[in-house]
Design a protein around this motif. Structure first.
Motif, short mmCIF file in Angstrom:
data_model
loop_
_atom_site.label_atom_id
_atom_site.label_comp_id
_atom_site.label_asym_id
_atom_site.label_seq_id
_atom_site.Cartn_x
_atom_site.Cartn_y
_atom_site.Cartn_z
N ASP A 40 0.86 -1.19 0.00
CA ASP A 40 0.00 0.00 0.00
C ASP A 40 0.89 1.24 0.00
N PHE A 41 0.33 2.36 -0.42
CA PHE A 41 1.02 3.63 -0.25
C PHE A 41 0.91 3.98 1.23
N THR A 42 2.00 4.43 1.83
CA THR A 42 1.93 4.75 3.26
C THR A 42 1.14 6.05 3.45
N LYS A 43 0.75 6.28 4.71
CA LYS A 43 -0.03 7.48 5.03
C LYS A 43 0.78 8.74 4.68
N LEU A 44 2.06 8.68 5.04
CA LEU A 44 2.94 9.81 4.77
C LEU A 44 3.03 10.10 3.27
N PHE A 45 3.10 9.01 2.50
CA PHE A 45 3.19 9.14 1.05
C PHE A 45 1.91 9.80 0.51
N ILE A 49 1.71 13.34 -1.55
CA ILE A 49 1.28 13.54 -2.93
C ILE A 49 0.07 14.47 -3.05
N THR A 50 -0.68 14.62 -1.95
CA THR A 50 -1.80 15.54 -2.04
C THR A 50 -1.40 16.95 -1.58
N SER A 51 -0.13 17.09 -1.13
CA SER A 51 0.32 18.41 -0.71
C SER A 51 0.70 19.23 -1.94
N LYS A 52 0.80 20.54 -1.76
CA LYS A 52 1.09 21.40 -2.91
C LYS A 52 2.57 21.37 -3.27
N TYR A 53 3.35 20.57 -2.55
CA TYR A 53 4.79 20.60 -2.81
C TYR A 53 5.24 19.66 -3.91
N LEU A 54 4.29 19.01 -4.55
CA LEU A 54 4.64 18.20 -5.70
C LEU A 54 4.77 19.16 -6.89
N VAL A 55 5.85 19.94 -6.85
CA VAL A 55 5.91 21.13 -7.70
C VAL A 55 6.43 20.91 -9.11
N ASN A 56 7.40 20.06 -9.26
CA ASN A 56 8.07 19.96 -10.56
C ASN A 56 7.25 19.23 -11.63
N GLY A 57 6.17 18.60 -11.23
CA GLY A 57 5.38 17.83 -12.18
C GLY A 57 6.06 16.49 -12.38
N ALA A 230 8.25 5.60 -7.34
CA ALA A 230 9.67 5.94 -7.50
C ALA A 230 9.83 7.37 -8.00
N ASN A 231 8.92 7.77 -8.89
CA ASN A 231 8.97 9.11 -9.46
C ASN A 231 8.70 10.17 -8.40
N VAL A 232 7.72 9.91 -7.54
CA VAL A 232 7.41 10.85 -6.46
C VAL A 232 8.60 10.94 -5.51
N CYS A 233 9.22 9.81 -5.27
CA CYS A 233 10.37 9.78 -4.37
C CYS A 233 11.50 10.66 -4.92
N MET A 234 11.69 10.59 -6.24
CA MET A 234 12.70 11.44 -6.89
C MET A 234 12.36 12.90 -6.69
N GLU A 235 11.07 13.21 -6.91
CA GLU A 235 10.59 14.58 -6.76
C GLU A 235 10.84 15.07 -5.33
N ARG A 236 10.60 14.16 -4.38
CA ARG A 236 10.78 14.50 -2.97
C ARG A 236 12.26 14.78 -2.69
N ASN A 237 13.11 14.01 -3.35
CA ASN A 237 14.55 14.24 -3.22
C ASN A 237 14.94 15.63 -3.71
N VAL A 238 14.35 16.02 -4.85
CA VAL A 238 14.64 17.33 -5.42
C VAL A 238 14.25 18.42 -4.44
N ILE A 239 13.03 18.23 -3.85
CA ILE A 239 12.57 19.22 -2.88
C ILE A 239 13.48 19.25 -1.66
N ALA A 240 13.87 18.05 -1.21
CA ALA A 240 14.75 17.98 -0.04
C ALA A 240 16.04 18.74 -0.30
N CYS A 276 12.57 3.73 -1.50
CA CYS A 276 11.49 4.69 -1.30
C CYS A 276 10.36 4.13 -0.46
N PHE A 277 10.33 2.82 -0.27
CA PHE A 277 9.16 2.26 0.37
C PHE A 277 9.06 2.63 1.85
N THR A 278 10.16 3.11 2.41
CA THR A 278 10.11 3.53 3.81
C THR A 278 9.31 4.82 3.94
#
Ligand SMILES: Nc1nc2c(ncn2[C@@H]2O[C@H](COP(=O)(O)OP(=O)(O)OP(=O)(O)O)[C@@H](O)[C@H]2O)c(=O)[nH]1
Length: 279
Positions: A40-45, A49-57, A230-240, A276-278
């Motif tokens: 499953d997608f974790t709660k944090l995940f 993804i529903t936050s506005k910080y998924l900025v780069n598309g 995996a793609n979201v995880c990459m995006e999260r890395n960019v934001i981090a 990324c599954f963590t």
């Protein structure tokens, strides 16, 4: 019914068709024949993804489909993308590609599916399209077990071109086609042998039939969900990383609101697609 639409039409439509809307993590074919223990997608995940910080598309994800001649690659792609099945064999010349639009938690996600030729004479053309693939689907014919023994070579060839990905090894799938042709006992035997091979290649095993459609949507939905994560995880890395720069610039608002103050720790968690599954 056949639904042939251009790739651009599919990407630009306002929402994905119902069967491409994913709100839960699609299951693997068998829990014990997958290297991706995601259920499953974790709660944090989900919150992320529903936050506005998924900025780069999100990027378009690339899936390549390869394997021996006549194992059923084109039929598999056509069954998924156009809901058709053609029993007349037409050899693929070089490569062909489709784009499928998904909505995963209402976020648009596009997946290119590259159908490559199995014939030896097209191999060098086809392999030039392997580069940058996020998912590798190696296909064998369950009614011709010899085709399974060539899968190691196909996997090896694909990974030579794809291992330079920023998020690590692509997701790998070993897919047996034409399951409709097997008796129950032959099916069990093939699955047993193929499970060992899948384990050896660190790939997830599937058995499908393009003739009946069995497991075809399930397979591609699973590929899409893993690629999306995996793609979201990459995006999260960019934001981090940008938050890290933001820290130097004292951009505290962003740091506090998404709580990603330790970018280096983040990178450790997301060092590969499975890392990324963590999250
Ligand atoms: N019974 C059965 N036959 C299938 C299935 N999938 C494909 N076939 C048959 O297998 C033959 C080859 O299928 P293709 O999809 O064209 O094979 P391919 O792997 O794309 O072949 P190349 O393009 O030459 O590499 C066709 O005659 C199909 O009708 C299936 O699920 N069940």
């Amino acid at each position: 019914m056949s639904q042939r639409r251009s790739a651009t039409f599919k990407m630009l439509r306002t929402e994905a068709p119902l069967e491409r809307q994913i709100d839960f993590f699609p299951r693997p074919f068998k829990r014990d024949t997958t290297p991706y223990p995601v259920h499953d997608f974790t709660k944090l995940f989900k919150e992320y993804i529903t936050s506005k910080y998924l900025v780069n598309g999100l990027k378009i994800s690339k899936t390549i489909v390869l394997g021996d001649v006549g194992v059923g690659k084109t039929c598999l792609v056509n069954r998924f993308c156009h809901q058709v099945y053609d029993r007349n064999y037409k050899a693929t010349i070089g490569v062909d590609f489709e784009v499928e639009r998904f909505d995963i938690f209402q976020i648009p996600f596009n997946m290119q599916i590259w159908d490559t030729a199995g014939q030896e004479r097209f191999k060098s053309i086809a392999s030039s399209y392997y580069r940058g693939a996020h998912s590798v689907v190696v296909v064998f014919d369950m009614s011709k077990i010899i085709t399974l023994s060539h899968c190691g070579q196909w996997m090896h060839d694909a990974l030579q071109w794809t291992n330079q990905l920023a998020y690590g090894r692509p997701h790998c799938f070993l897919v047996g086609t034409k399951m409709d042709l097997l008796s129950p006992s032959a099916y069990e035997r093939v699955i047993q042998i193929a499970s060992k091979e899948a384990h050896r290649f660190q790939a997830e095993l599937w058995a499908v039939s393009s003739q009946t459609g069995e497991n075809v949507n399930e397979l591609f939905n699973r590929i899409a969900a893993l690629a999306f994560q995996a793609n979201v995880c990459m995006e999260r890395n960019v934001i981090a990383s940008s938050v890290s720069i933001g820290n130097i610039q004292k951009d505290k608002g962003v740091t506090e609101s998404i709580k990603l103050s330790d970018a280096s720790n983040m990178k450790k968690k997301c060092s590969g697609s499975r890392g990324c599954f963590t999250f």
